[in-house]
Motif scaffolding. Structure first.
Motif, short mmCIF file in Angstrom:
data_model
loop_
_atom_site.label_atom_id
_atom_site.label_comp_id
_atom_site.label_asym_id
_atom_site.label_seq_id
_atom_site.Cartn_x
_atom_site.Cartn_y
_atom_site.Cartn_z
N THR A 73 0.88 -1.18 -0.01
CA THR A 73 -0.01 -0.01 0.06
C THR A 73 0.94 1.11 0.06
O THR A 73 1.93 1.38 0.69
N ILE A 74 0.35 2.17 -0.65
CA ILE A 74 1.27 3.36 -0.93
C ILE A 74 0.11 4.37 -0.88
O ILE A 74 -0.78 4.69 -1.56
N SER A 75 0.43 5.28 0.43
CA SER A 75 -0.41 6.32 1.14
C SER A 75 -0.16 7.56 0.48
O SER A 75 1.17 7.85 0.39
N GLY A 76 -0.93 8.34 0.06
CA GLY A 76 -0.48 9.80 -0.64
C GLY A 76 0.49 9.50 -1.78
O GLY A 76 1.74 10.18 -1.72
N THR A 77 0.10 8.73 -2.69
CA THR A 77 1.09 8.52 -3.90
C THR A 77 1.57 9.65 -4.64
O THR A 77 0.82 10.50 -4.63
N GLN A 78 2.62 9.56 -4.92
CA GLN A 78 3.38 10.75 -5.57
C GLN A 78 3.94 10.37 -6.63
O GLN A 78 4.41 9.14 -7.15
#
Lengths: 106, 124
Positions: A73-78
């Motif tokens: 899971t990648i939160s606040g993907t950039q």
């Protein structure tokens, strides 16, 4: 032989949460690992032993593993997170990679 | 710092062999397995095998058994991977990687440091 299955592609909008799955028979009984691979660069370990982040990996990267599925899971993907992601497990004295998932941030 | 420095790009003809080197520094070479992984253009990561630098023991993916040989020289902290009977399908970037392994509490085995890769082109 043991197999790991990943979706070929996942898309996410900047700032949203991306989830990449990795499926394998009783994968939850083994440790899972995740690598980020950008074109022209070497792969980078982003999650090890299911949930641990190596030094230098941002907190927005997290992992879980239960049953037959491990999830990155990648939160606040950039935008910089756009890359191919590979899961990995160890089975019968052999390394197994998933087929990889291309994460597109758009 | 811990690093793995690989040898330079190679161009080989079909049927030939190629030997790629991987020099380790910044840690005790004999205490970590070295794995080899390759990636052909447009394809995913493909695991080739492992080598224990202390004992020299090896394990290969079934696809590569009989055609790939992994060795080492502990005196110069260098691992080698040789592929014989090359075909165009062996054109790829080849990576060496250091492995962290052990029990905590289950057995763990993952690649924590990677070389920059060696491009091997097989063409007549």
């Amino acid at each position: 032989s043991y197999e790991l299955t990943q979706p070929p592609s996942v898309s996410v909008s900047p700032g949203q949460t991306a989830s990449i799955t990795c499926s394998g028979d009783k994968l939850g009984d083994k440790y899972s690992y995740w690598y980020q691979h950008k074109p022209g660069q070497s792969p980078v370990l982003v999650i090890y032993q299911d949930v641990k982040r190596p030094s230098g990996i941002p907190e927005r990267f997290s992992g879980s593993n239960s049953g037959n599925t491990a999830t990155l899971t990648i939160s606040g993907t950039q935008a910089m997170d756009e890359a191919d992601y590979y899961c990995q497990a160890w089975d019968s004295s052999l390394v197994v990679f998933g087929g990889g998932t291309k994460l597109t941030v758009l | 710092q811990v690093q793995l420095v690989q040898s330079g790009a190679e161009v080989k003809k079909p049927g030939a062999s190629v030997k790629v080197s991987c020099k380790a520094s910044g840690y005790t070479f004999s205490t970590y397995d070295i794995n080899w992984v390759r990636q052909a253009t447009g394809q995913g990561l493909e695991w080739m095998g492992w080598m224990n630098p202390l004992s020299g023991s090896t394990g290969y993916a079934q696809k590569f058994q009989g055609r790939v040989t992994m060795t080492r020289s502990t005196s110069i902290n260098t691992a080698y991977m040789e592929v014989s009977r090359l075909t165009s399908e062996d054109t790829a970037v080849y990576y060496c990687a250091r492995v962290s392994s052990g029990y905590h509490p289950n057995y763990y085995y993952y690649m924590d440091v990677w070389g920059k890769g060696t491009t091997v082109i097989v063409s007549s």
